[in-house]
Enzyme design. Structure first.
Site, mmCIF file in Angstrom:
data_model
loop_
_atom_site.group_PDB
_atom_site.id
_atom_site.type_symbol
_atom_site.label_atom_id
_atom_site.label_comp_id
_atom_site.label_asym_id
_atom_site.label_seq_id
_atom_site.Cartn_x
_atom_site.Cartn_y
_atom_site.Cartn_z
ATOM 1 N N SER A 1 0.602 -6.700 1.118
ATOM 2 C CA SER A 1 1.538 -7.370 2.004
ATOM 3 C C SER A 1 1.934 -8.736 1.425
ATOM 4 C CB SER A 1 0.911 -7.464 3.403
ATOM 5 O OG SER A 1 1.825 -7.907 4.356
ATOM 6 N N HIS B 1 4.978 -3.634 1.828
ATOM 7 C CA HIS B 1 5.552 -3.018 3.027
ATOM 8 C C HIS B 1 6.446 -4.037 3.718
ATOM 9 C CE1 HIS B 1 1.873 -4.288 5.744
ATOM 10 N NE2 HIS B 1 2.506 -5.319 5.231
#
Length: 194
Positions: A98, A123
């Site tokens: 992330s 993501h």
């Protein structure tokens, strides 16, 4: 609370005791471990600014082992990495997921590394909203803006086009170090300290 080891350094003037992170900072090494939040970001930003003041022409090494965290906290680190004069070399140890992966890819071009058994995951930003319909719309608009900003930066850093980044960040996208290198998130998989 985790244990933080201390090291003793002997000099001609006697002995000096450092916690391990302070000792690493003397060698221009910053450790970014765990969740990225405002407190962690403030510490990393302060260390980056301190090291720039110490020597603006010498590289800084940011070791990352993080599952990610708060987008705005990560962006404060990202902006500072770009604001300061020294190159920031990024090295993934363990995982960079992330916002951790975003910061890994934000190192100076040619100086973004990963150890071979690390994993990297990208993501879209996560968020939630509660309240009246208007409040939820405001939050949805803001998370879409953040998503577009992050995807645009990732496209620039990786050489992938925006549509590819948008598709590849739609869900959790795990990569090995080699896959992350092929994708453009890092420049090299390293096995020995350079």
């Amino acid at each position: 609370m985790s244990y933080i080891p201390y090291v003793v350094e002997k000099t001609g003037r006697g002995e000096r005791s450092y916690d391990i992170y302070s000792r690493l900072l003397k060698d221009r090494i910053i450790m970014l471990s765990g969740e990225i939040n405002d407190a962690v970001a403030s510490t990393v930003v302060a260390q980056l600014l301190f090291l720039e003041a110490e020597d603006p022409d010498k590289d800084i090494y940011l070791y990352i082992n993080s599952p990610g965290g708060v987008v705005t906290s990560g962006m404060s680190i990202f902006d500072t990495m770009n604001y300061i004069k020294p190159d920031v070399c990024t090295i993934c140890i363990g995982q960079a997921a992330s916002m951790g992966a975003f910061l890994l890819s934000s190192g100076a071009k040619g100086k973004r590394y990963s150890l071979p058994n690390s994993r990297i995951m990208i993501h879209q930003p996560l968020g939630g909203a509660r309240g009246q319909a208007t409040d939820i719309q405001i939050q949805a608009k803001e998370i879409q803006r953040l998503k577009d900003t992050l995807n645009g930066i990732l496209a620039s850093q990786t050489g992938q086009d925006f549509a590819t980044i948008e598709k590849d960040t739609d869900r959790d996208n795990f990569m090995s170090a080699e896959e992350a290198c092929s994708y453009g998130l890092i420049d090299e998989v390293i096995t020995k300290h350079k």
